[in-house]
Each structure stands twice: as C-alpha cells, then as structure tokens.
Design an enzyme around this catalytic site. Structure first.
Site, short mmCIF file in Angstrom:
data_model
loop_
_atom_site.label_atom_id
_atom_site.label_comp_id
_atom_site.label_asym_id
_atom_site.label_seq_id
_atom_site.Cartn_x
_atom_site.Cartn_y
_atom_site.Cartn_z
N GLU A 293 0.98 -1.50 -0.16
CA GLU A 293 -0.02 0.46 0.06
C GLU A 293 0.70 1.65 0.07
O GLU A 293 0.94 2.51 -0.51
CB GLU A 293 -0.86 -0.01 1.34
CG GLU A 293 -2.02 -1.20 1.31
CD GLU A 293 -2.50 -1.60 2.16
OE1 GLU A 293 -3.74 -0.06 2.29
OE2 GLU A 293 -3.41 -2.46 2.80
N HIS B 98 10.19 -26.03 4.28
CA HIS B 98 9.63 -27.31 3.49
C HIS B 98 8.96 -27.74 2.42
O HIS B 98 8.16 -27.62 1.84
CB HIS B 98 8.75 -28.33 4.81
CG HIS B 98 8.78 -28.27 6.06
ND1 HIS B 98 9.83 -29.34 6.52
CD2 HIS B 98 9.18 -27.60 7.12
CE1 HIS B 98 9.53 -29.75 7.41
NE2 HIS B 98 9.98 -28.60 8.00
N LYS C 92 -13.46 -1.98 -4.06
CA LYS C 92 -14.89 -1.71 -3.00
C LYS C 92 -15.66 -1.62 -3.85
O LYS C 92 -16.79 -2.44 -3.25
CB LYS C 92 -14.25 -0.66 -2.46
CG LYS C 92 -12.99 -1.19 -0.71
CD LYS C 92 -13.19 -0.03 0.40
CE LYS C 92 -12.09 -0.78 1.40
NZ LYS C 92 -12.09 0.57 2.75
#
Ligand code: F6R
Length: 339
Positions: free
Chosen positions: A222, A238, A327
């Site tokens: 951001e 892993h 949004k």
C-alpha cells in the site's frame, strides 16, 4: 487526493505514541457488559483492520486457553454459533465483507462487538445494541493500527476475556517511542528502504510473528506500491527453500528476528540459504519485553520504511485507488446480500 484531517501519512505514523495513549485513556470504553465465556473468539475485518485480529490471535496463542480465529471474508465458517464471540473491526465502518459477517453473527445469535470510527458498522451496532468501540476518525485504516488494537484489547478485557493487561499496553508505549527514536536518530527506516530499493521484498520470520510479516507485506503493497512475498519458518524449509535453488528476479530478504529463544537460530538457516543464493538481506531485530510491544515496534519501523520506499519510488504512499476500485466491485457483486 484531499488532505486528511490527521496530516500526511508519515505524520499519522508519528502519532502512534499518542494513539496508544488515547487507547489507554479510553481503555474499556466504559462498557458494562455481562462477562462472556465463549467457546471461540472470532475476529472479522479486512486489510488494515484485519491485522488487529491477526495480532491479538498471535498473542493469545501463547496465553489463552481458547481459540481465536480471524475471518477475512464476507461469510463466517459454518461452525460459528451463539457459543462464540464475534468482534467486527472496520476502521471506516463501511467495508462490505465485514458488515456481512457482522450481520451473519447477529443472525446466528453470537455475542457480538464492533470497532470502527463510525460508518454503517456503528449504526448496526447501535441498532442491535451491541458494544461499539469508537476510535478517532481522520486516519487511513492502516495508520490507525494502535487505536484499533488498543480498542480491541480493552474491549476483550471489558467483556471478561483479557488477552493483554493494561500494564502491558502501557509498557508498549515506551517501545513505540523507542521505534520513533531509532528511526530518527539511527535511520533504521531509511536503511530498510535503501536495501529494498529496486527489489521485490521477501519478508521472512518465524511462525509466532507471521502476522507481522503479513502486515509488512501489506505496508509495502500500500505505501510503496510494490508486490511482496511472505515466508514463515519452519514451514519455509519444507517448500520455499527449494525455490531459491534457481530463482528468478531481483529479491531482497527482509529478515524479521523476534530475538526469542530458538527463533533467531531457526532464521539463521534461512539466512544461509539466501546468502548462498546471492540474495541481499536486511535484518530487523524486534525490540520490547512483550509480544504486543514487539509487534508495534516492528509495525512502526516497517511502516516508516515503506513510506520512505514509496517516496524513493516517486509514488504517493497515502493513496490506494485500486483498493477503492475493488471495494466498488465487491459492492456490485455482494451488495445485494447486504440490502
Ligand atoms: C487502507 C487499508 C485497507 C483497509 C481495508 C478495509 O489504509 O489499510 O487495507 O483497511 O480496505 O477497510 P476498513 O479498514 O475501513 O474496513
């Protein structure tokens, strides 16, 4: 963009000690609720507000005999029921995903509380007569982290499920001040920004501090307008470890060292791999006596570093137009549900 009431983004981060003191002065928000004894605590919130749940879940994992989960979605898991406490956090109070989870929690008969600076979440909390902790308006959500975090911690205490004592929250203020001092006197933030210039950051830490690495990723996204990746040990060893055998691209590893027993040694394994893969590294050692203090210290140094990096990259650290666009898309897709 319109100048915010609270000044530039950097000024908002410089206000963190004041935000903490505001949180302490308003500790518990005068709530006089029946204590709860939930089966599980569910935090729901997105982005900068979602981090509040992540941090509290990380601290609680070491001391609470009750699970805390964080829902960053528009729906609650099927098992969430009236036996659970749901805390909705949205700085603006208008994030649709969070509002939908709030409504679902009410419909399922959960104990519910809400944190926001206003917006629809405040209206809904008043309508359903559930505790609402109002934080100061005028920040952007990610810069209001201490206000929201202290509001959430004190709400939990007021509801009878304390995760952090008020004294610990008081101690953390000195550490937040120390972070500012180290940035202004020792250029800790500038050093990180400088090492990350022209690179893609990979944030590496241990599982206890994974929430801080995710917050750091969000901050570089951001404030610096950069993609970023997060790796957490021991899981790193892993899978991700193999990727460095023949990596592509320009990376810099930001190693977040919590300076806790066993954890620094574990991170040493990653440092050896990055070193042999020719990946430059910069290390941030967390400072503070308790986990809350360390999370705030790391968040503030990284927040300031991400702003420096944004400025170096000639972008506006404050604006987040793609989030605003997303949004709107979410409203179009999910808006019908909230009608
Ligand atoms: C903006 C930011 C975003 C928002 C997110 C949810 O500063 O950090 O990640 O936090 O879009 O909005 P709120 O916090 O208002 O619910």
């Amino acid at each position: 963009m319109m100048p915010s009431k609270k000044g530039s983004l950097k000024e908002m981060y410089l206000s963190w000690p004041d935000q903490c003191r505001w949180g302490l002065a308003n500790w518990g928000f005068g709530f006089k609720e029946e204590p709860v004894s939930p089966r599980c605590i569910v935090f729901t919130g997105m982005g900068g507000s979602g981090v509040v749940g992540d941090y509290i879940a990380s601290i609680a994992a070491r001391r609470l005999k009750m699970p805390i989960i964080v829902v960053k979605d528009y729906k609650l898991p099927a098992w969430v029921s009236k036996e659970d406490l749901v805390i909705a956090v949205s700085y603006s109070g208008n994030t649709l995903e969070t509002l939908l989870c709030f409504k679902e929690a009410i419909a399922r008969g959960c104990r519910v509380a809400a944190i926001s600076s206003g917006g629809k979440l405040k209206e809904l909390a008043e309508k359903h007569r559930v505790p609402w902790a109002g934080v100061q308006a005028g920040y952007v959500p990610r810069a209001a982290l201490p206000s929201m975090l202290y509001a959430a911690l004190s709400t939990l205490e007021a509801l009878g499920v304390p995760v952090v004592r008020k004294e610990e929250a008081e101690e953390a203020v000195d550490v937040v001040e120390e972070a500012l001092k180290r940035c202004s006197e020792k250029d800790l933030d500038l050093e990180i920004a400088w090492k990350l210039r022209n690179k893609v950051p990979v944030i590496v830490t241990t599982s206890s501090y994974a929430a801080l690495a995710i917050r750091a990723k969000n901050e570089f996204n951001e404030n610096s307008k950069l993609p970023c990746k997060v790796e957490v040990l021991p899981e790193w060893g892993h899978n991700d470890v193999v990727g460095w055998e023949k990596h592509l691209g320009e990376w810099t590893a930001l190693i977040i060292d919590p300076r806790e027993e066993g954890e620094s040694e574990l991170l040493g394994a990653a440092e050896r791999v990055y070193s042999s893969a020719g990946i430059p590294m910069v290390k941030l050692e967390l400072f503070g006596e308790n986990m809350l203090a360390k999370l705030l210290y790391g968040s503030l140094v990284i927040g300031l570093a991400s702003i420096c990096l944004g400025v170096k990259r000639s972008v506006d650290p404050m604006e987040t137009k793609y989030i605003a666009e997303f949004k709107k898309t979410v409203e179009e897709i999910l808006g019908k549900k909230s009608a």
